[in-house]
Design a protein around this motif. Structure first.
Motif, short mmCIF file in Angstrom:
data_model
loop_
_atom_site.label_atom_id
_atom_site.label_comp_id
_atom_site.label_asym_id
_atom_site.label_seq_id
_atom_site.Cartn_x
_atom_site.Cartn_y
_atom_site.Cartn_z
N ALA A 312 0.86 -1.21 -0.09
CA ALA A 312 0.08 -0.06 -0.12
C ALA A 312 0.74 1.25 0.00
O ALA A 312 0.59 2.39 -0.75
CB ALA A 312 -0.84 0.07 1.17
N LYS A 315 2.50 1.72 -3.31
CA LYS A 315 1.50 2.35 -4.24
C LYS A 315 0.96 3.79 -4.16
O LYS A 315 0.48 4.51 -4.98
CB LYS A 315 0.45 1.09 -4.46
CG LYS A 315 0.63 0.03 -5.07
CD LYS A 315 -0.60 -0.86 -5.20
CE LYS A 315 -0.31 -1.96 -5.78
NZ LYS A 315 -1.30 -3.09 -6.30
N ASP A 358 -0.83 4.66 -7.48
CA ASP A 358 -2.50 4.47 -7.35
C ASP A 358 -2.89 4.72 -5.93
O ASP A 358 -3.04 3.66 -5.21
CB ASP A 358 -2.77 3.03 -7.88
CG ASP A 358 -4.45 3.09 -8.12
OD1 ASP A 358 -5.11 3.79 -7.48
OD2 ASP A 358 -4.77 2.01 -8.91
N GLU A 360 -5.73 5.57 -4.48
CA GLU A 360 -7.26 4.67 -4.26
C GLU A 360 -6.75 3.38 -4.04
O GLU A 360 -7.39 2.86 -3.13
CB GLU A 360 -8.05 5.09 -5.56
CG GLU A 360 -8.58 6.45 -5.68
CD GLU A 360 -8.98 7.07 -4.11
OE1 GLU A 360 -9.89 6.28 -3.30
OE2 GLU A 360 -8.53 8.16 -3.88
N ALA A 361 -5.89 2.73 -5.03
CA ALA A 361 -5.76 1.24 -4.61
C ALA A 361 -5.26 1.06 -3.52
O ALA A 361 -5.20 0.06 -2.57
CB ALA A 361 -4.98 0.45 -5.79
N GLU A 364 -7.27 1.06 -0.33
CA GLU A 364 -8.16 -0.28 -0.22
C GLU A 364 -7.30 -1.10 0.34
O GLU A 364 -7.73 -2.06 1.02
CB GLU A 364 -8.62 -0.69 -1.67
CG GLU A 364 -9.38 0.37 -2.35
CD GLU A 364 -10.18 0.19 -3.57
OE1 GLU A 364 -9.54 -0.97 -4.23
OE2 GLU A 364 -10.75 0.81 -4.20
N LEU A 365 -6.02 -1.34 -0.05
CA LEU A 365 -5.18 -2.29 0.53
C LEU A 365 -4.82 -2.04 2.02
O LEU A 365 -4.95 -2.91 2.81
CB LEU A 365 -3.78 -2.23 -0.23
CG LEU A 365 -3.48 -3.13 -1.49
CD1 LEU A 365 -2.40 -2.68 -2.16
CD2 LEU A 365 -3.61 -4.54 -1.30
#
Length: 538
Positions: A312, A315, A358, A360-361, A364-365
């Motif tokens: 996370a 990213k 990223d 947003e990704a 989420e992680l």
């Protein structure tokens, strides 16, 4: 935040803004060789004989003794005075003969045999008259390095056997396909025993070797003068001599080049790059070097012991923004892998392994871990790398609600903290030979846990297996490349650290200079067995 912190933050945001609008500094396109247009002077003419070349060095050498030197600037002088058994070719993809004409590893990689030239003579010194070099000198020099080198520049050598007058066999403690890379180090130049023993501790100020130039005069903090060695075994030097001038201030270095006080300026960085590029009479040579900057994440303790947290964070890190912000005048490109772009094992295919930015990704992680709401942590860094740290700090707060406290330390404290695994985050830099062993084994093998290279505690048995096989199982470069690339794919998938930038190696050159080319490893070669023979036109 105190006034100093506010000023620093404002400076960093200014750097980011300027960096983003200067297209020439975009790290997405990599860092190609830079050459000015205009009058190229001697660069495009025929080699000329005679003259003194003046080279600017940013630091004063402390010693020229091969076993005691610790700085790159010292090795720049030493490479003109002494020779190693072999040298790197110009693109660092392999080796060229030097004092050794040919070499061969044993089948088990426990020894390497070298056949030597029979026409190599030392420079005249206080304790010998320029006698012929033999295998006994190679044995003396390499065993001295193996046993006494301050920076362990010939690790793993058990002994050197004299096979005959012009042949030696190096016996190893264990198989090591990286031996050839180590032998190119100036710490392993061949020196005469009489001079070493005669001078004692003063040998470092009276270096004698087999190289193209002889040490004539050393004025501490000012300059080191070399003159041509008339009995040099290789191609006759075009120059009568070389003078290395000590200029510690970067701006003064640039001004010295522009005023013709020096012919080659080294270590050109920051705004001085722009000054050189805007001068039609000068040439800036800049290419991907062998120095990487990265952020280690603790793999053993704290939130980053969880691979998903590390993924996370990677990213959520806008590496491109960091590289552009810190290197607003150019001089670096985005790093995609844990080996530099000029390493012979590098491939553009490795670049797909770098996670895309990223946020947003990343959120989420992180939400899938115990740290969905963020956490507080520390980032340990040298003062010189605070710009990297500040941009990263802002990104983590904005993208993942992670509060990063930047801890600035001097080198001794920082290296001790990082090597012992006491840094949640640590910004490091690494530079060495182009052989991947010196980047991957030293920073990823589990047997390096507890050292500065792997203080973060990365531990993957499959990676260890691949690294061991590449070091001890084969000397074939293609086979080793395949093994290292397989290991890198696993490493990148473990997200153990964040790759930041691959720094350039640079030099600025007067139009009066011909035949000079900066090497990716930063070498300033004046006359070299790899085909270099610099000249100057006055």
């Amino acid at each position: 935040m105190n006034n100093k912190g506010i000023k620093r933050l404002f400076l960093i945001f200014s750097i980011i803004t300027i960096g983003l609008i200067i297209s020439a500094c975009s790290s997405d396109t990599g860092s190609d060789d830079t050459n000015n247009e205009g009058d190229s002077g001697a660069q495009s003419g025929e080699p000329q004989q005679g003259g003194i070349l003046n080279v600017g060095l940013s630091s004063n050498p402390n010693t020229l003794d091969p076993i005691r030197y610790t700085g790159v600037y010292e090795s720049q002088i030493m490479r003109s005075i002494g020779n190693t058994l072999i040298v790197y070719n110009k693109d660092l993809s392999g080796f060229d003969p030097s004092i050794a004409t040919e070499w061969e590893p044993s089948e088990d990689l426990m020894s390497f045999t070298f056949k030597l030239r029979d026409d190599v003579y030392f420079q005249e010194g206080e304790y010998q008259d320029g006698r012929q070099m033999t295998a006994e000198d190679v044995k003396f020099s390499l065993e001295r390095s193996s046993e006494e080198s301050a920076l362990n520049r010939l690790a793993g050598v058990e002994s050197v056997e004299v096979v005959d007058e012009f042949e030696v066999k190096i016996h190893l403690e264990e198989p090591n396909s990286a031996l050839l890379a180590m032998l190119t180090d100036r710490g392993n130049i061949i020196v005469p025993k009489e001079e070493v023993e005669g001078w004692g501790d003063a040998f470092g100020a009276n270096l004698v070797g087999t190289g193209p130039f002889t040490l004539k005069n050393w004025q501490t903090d000012q300059q080191v003068e070399l003159v041509r060695h008339d009995n040099y075994w290789g191609e006759t030097p075009n120059l009568d001599g070389v003078t290395y001038k000590i200029i510690s201030d970067p701006t003064m270095m640039t001004n010295a080049l522009r005023s013709n006080d020096i012919d080659i300026a080294t270590d050109i960085k920051g705004q001085n790059r722009e000054v050189i590029e805007q001068d039609p009479n000068l040439e800036l040579q800049s290419k991907n070097g062998l120095t990487l900057t990265y952020i280690d994440m603790n793999n053993q303790e704290g939130p980053t012991a969880d691979p998903k947290v590390r993924e996370a964070i990677y990213k959520a890190t806008n590496v491109e923004e960091i590289v552009q912000g810190v290197n607003q005048w150019g001089g670096a490109s985005v790093s995609y892998a844990p080996i530099p772009k000029e390493s012979w094992a590098y491939s553009e295919e490795l670049e797909s392994l770098k996670p895309e930015y990223d946020p947003e990704a990343a959120k989420e992680l992180l939400a899938e871990t115990d740290y969905a709401d963020g956490f507080k942590t520390e980032l340990h860094v040298l003062e010189s790398r605070v710009p990297y740290a500040t941009i990263f700090q802002n990104q983590m707060k904005e993208n993942l609600n992670i509060d990063v406290d930047v801890k600035v330390s001097e080198w001794g404290t920082l290296s001790d903290t990082a090597s012992k695994g006491n840094s949640p985050f640590y910004i490091g830099g690494w530079a060495w030979y182009p052989d991947p062993y010196f980047f991957l084994n030293q920073l990823y093998h589990s047997d390096q846990i507890g050292s500065l290279g792997n203080g973060r505690g990365y531990d993957n048995s499959k990676v260890d297996e691949l690294l061991d096989q590449a070091l001890t199982g084969t000397a074939d470069q293609e086979e080793r490349t395949a093994l290292y690339q397989e290991a890198i794919e696993i490493m990148m998938g473990d997200y153990s650290r964040i790759e930041l930038d691959n720094l350039d190696t640079t030099a600025a050159v007067s139009p009066q200079v011909g035949g000079f080319e900066i090497m990716a490893d930063g070498s300033i070669n004046i006359v070299d067995p790899n085909g270099t023979n610099v000249w100057v036109s006055r």
